[in-house]
Motif scaffolding. Structure first.
Motif, mmCIF file in Angstrom:
data_model
loop_
_atom_site.group_PDB
_atom_site.id
_atom_site.type_symbol
_atom_site.label_atom_id
_atom_site.label_comp_id
_atom_site.label_asym_id
_atom_site.label_seq_id
_atom_site.Cartn_x
_atom_site.Cartn_y
_atom_site.Cartn_z
ATOM 1 N N ILE A 9 -3.401 3.845 -2.213
ATOM 2 C CA ILE A 9 -3.479 2.710 -3.135
ATOM 3 C C ILE A 9 -3.178 1.461 -2.329
ATOM 4 C CG2 ILE A 9 -2.328 1.558 -5.066
ATOM 5 C CD1 ILE A 9 -1.975 4.286 -6.351
ATOM 6 N N LYS B 80 -6.665 9.136 1.313
ATOM 7 C CA LYS B 80 -6.729 8.115 0.275
ATOM 8 C C LYS B 80 -5.377 7.414 0.143
ATOM 9 C CE LYS B 80 -10.424 10.180 -2.490
ATOM 10 N NZ LYS B 80 -10.843 10.611 -3.849
ATOM 11 N N ARG C 244 5.861 8.034 3.506
ATOM 12 C CA ARG C 244 5.535 7.146 2.389
ATOM 13 C C ARG C 244 6.110 5.765 2.645
ATOM 14 N NH1 ARG C 244 5.062 9.585 -3.585
ATOM 15 N NH2 ARG C 244 5.464 7.396 -3.965
ATOM 16 N N ASP D 138 0.835 -1.197 0.000
ATOM 17 C CA ASP D 138 0.000 0.000 0.000
ATOM 18 C C ASP D 138 0.871 1.249 0.000
ATOM 19 O OD1 ASP D 138 0.888 -0.364 2.633
ATOM 20 O OD2 ASP D 138 -1.105 -0.800 3.411
ATOM 21 N N GLU D 139 0.239 2.364 -0.383
ATOM 22 C CA GLU D 139 0.942 3.646 -0.404
ATOM 23 C C GLU D 139 -0.065 4.781 -0.343
ATOM 24 O OE1 GLU D 139 3.223 5.667 0.477
ATOM 25 O OE2 GLU D 139 4.759 4.574 -0.687
ATOM 26 N N VAL E 28 -1.811 8.345 -1.062
ATOM 27 C CA VAL E 28 -2.006 9.232 -2.204
ATOM 28 C C VAL E 28 -1.885 10.664 -1.713
ATOM 29 C CG1 VAL E 28 -3.694 10.081 -3.880
ATOM 30 C CG2 VAL E 28 -3.458 7.622 -3.488
ATOM 31 N N GLU F 113 -7.461 2.221 -5.632
ATOM 32 C CA GLU F 113 -7.461 3.372 -4.735
ATOM 33 C C GLU F 113 -8.550 3.173 -3.687
ATOM 34 O OE1 GLU F 113 -7.405 8.262 -4.917
ATOM 35 O OE2 GLU F 113 -8.245 7.127 -6.595
ATOM 36 N N PRO G 171 1.845 6.619 -6.777
ATOM 37 C CA PRO G 171 0.495 7.072 -7.129
ATOM 38 C C PRO G 171 0.464 8.178 -8.184
ATOM 39 C CG PRO G 171 0.721 6.842 -4.767
ATOM 40 C CD PRO G 171 2.101 6.712 -5.331
ATOM 41 N N ALA H 55 -1.980 4.181 -11.857
ATOM 42 C CA ALA H 55 -0.890 3.590 -11.069
ATOM 43 C C ALA H 55 -1.297 2.235 -10.512
ATOM 44 C CB ALA H 55 -0.491 4.540 -9.944
ATOM 45 N N SER H 56 -2.550 2.114 -10.103
ATOM 46 C CA SER H 56 -3.050 0.841 -9.582
ATOM 47 C C SER H 56 -3.027 -0.237 -10.658
ATOM 48 C CB SER H 56 -4.478 1.016 -9.050
ATOM 49 O OG SER H 56 -4.513 1.924 -7.976
ATOM 50 N N ASP I 183 -2.386 10.151 -11.152
ATOM 51 C CA ASP I 183 -3.460 9.276 -11.627
ATOM 52 C C ASP I 183 -3.408 7.957 -10.870
ATOM 53 O OD1 ASP I 183 -5.329 7.783 -12.982
ATOM 54 O OD2 ASP I 183 -4.656 8.386 -14.984
ATOM 55 N N PRO I 184 -3.943 7.923 -9.628
ATOM 56 C CA PRO I 184 -3.879 6.706 -8.829
ATOM 57 C C PRO I 184 -4.523 5.487 -9.488
ATOM 58 C CG PRO I 184 -4.481 8.572 -7.461
ATOM 59 C CD PRO I 184 -4.539 9.044 -8.885
#
Length: 253
Positions: free
Chosen positions: A190, A188, A89, A77-78, A80, A162, A112, A119-120, A115-116
């Protein structure tokens, strides 16, 4: 080291202290990595990034005879919206704790960007290139897995997505001294989804601390449900849970 094996439907090992828990988990994980590298030319692992994993990761990188150059790592996970150099991070935390300390074949960070959703999809594509061998994870105070807060979709069709963080999850980040106030915690992130995490061949889950005791009780004793996402670990055939005295305090013995 004094340890207890709890006889339930899960493989649960309880150590007296957080440090002993980390050492116990690291020993088992190191053995699994060595055996895995005897059977395969390359392994792929997913790592959680949280203070609850610190003792285990510190002990793991000190273990001998692990050919890290044949292991590729991902994280789960990361946030946003944080700057790329923000210490909170998770990719940066993992760099400091393990990625820059052992010679992985490669490690892939979630970025992220602006545009998460894209990126996902890109991260899901990397994960899908080959099976995941091992997942090293924890659970949240609200029972989350990665950033799949309740009510989580335990059969999510997406691999990475996301997500919106709930208040308990965001407060945990403050309680873990990752952020000064809850208003500093992003809303938020990802996250790998629950099915993606459960796709690993073996799971090793470290959960120390009194603040996780309610979630541990739910994970072990409550019905399997997205209301307590960690209950989904009971559906995995090869998941070992590592607890300390504090996190296991509410379990029925």
């Amino acid at each position: 080291m004094n340890t207890t094996t709890l006889r339930t439907s899960m493989d649960i090992r309880i150590a007296d202290t957080r440090v002993e828990m980390g050492r116990l988990a690291a020993s088992d994980i190191a053995d699994a990595l060595r055996k895995g590298l005897q059977q395969k030319s390359h392994l792929r692992i997913v790592l959680a990034a949280a203070p609850s994993q610190s003792e285990m990761l510190s002990a793991l990188i000190a273990k001998p005879y692990i050919d890290w150059s044949r292991i590729t790592a991902f994280h789960m996970d990361e946030y946003v919206g944080l700057p790329s150099d923000a210490p909170q991070r998770f990719g940066n935390w993992l760099r400091k704790v393990i990625f820059d300390r052992v010679p992985f074949a490669a490690y892939h960070l979630i970025e992220p960007g602006d545009d998460p959703a894209a990126a996902s999809r890109q991260y899901a594509s990397k994960l899908a290139e080959a099976p995941i061998d091992f997942v090293l994870l924890g659970i949240g105070a609200n029972g989350h897995l990665a950033f799949n807060d309740p009510p989580a979709n335990l059969e999510d069709p997406l691999a990475v997505k996301e997500v919106e963080l709930d208040e308990i999850c965001r407060q945990q980040q403050v309680d873990d001294d990752c952020f000064a106030t809850i208003s500093d915690v992003p809303r938020k992130a990802i996250s790998l989804t629950v099915p993606t995490l459960l796709s690993g061949q073996r799971l090793f889950c470290c959960v120390p601390g009194a603040n996780k005791s309610a979630a541990v009780k739910a994970m072990v004793e409550y019905p399997i449900s997205g209301e307590w996402p960690a209950t989904a670990l009971r559906t995995h055939p090869h998941c070992t849970i590592y607890l300390d005295r504090e996190s296991s305090a509410r379990l029925n013995r």
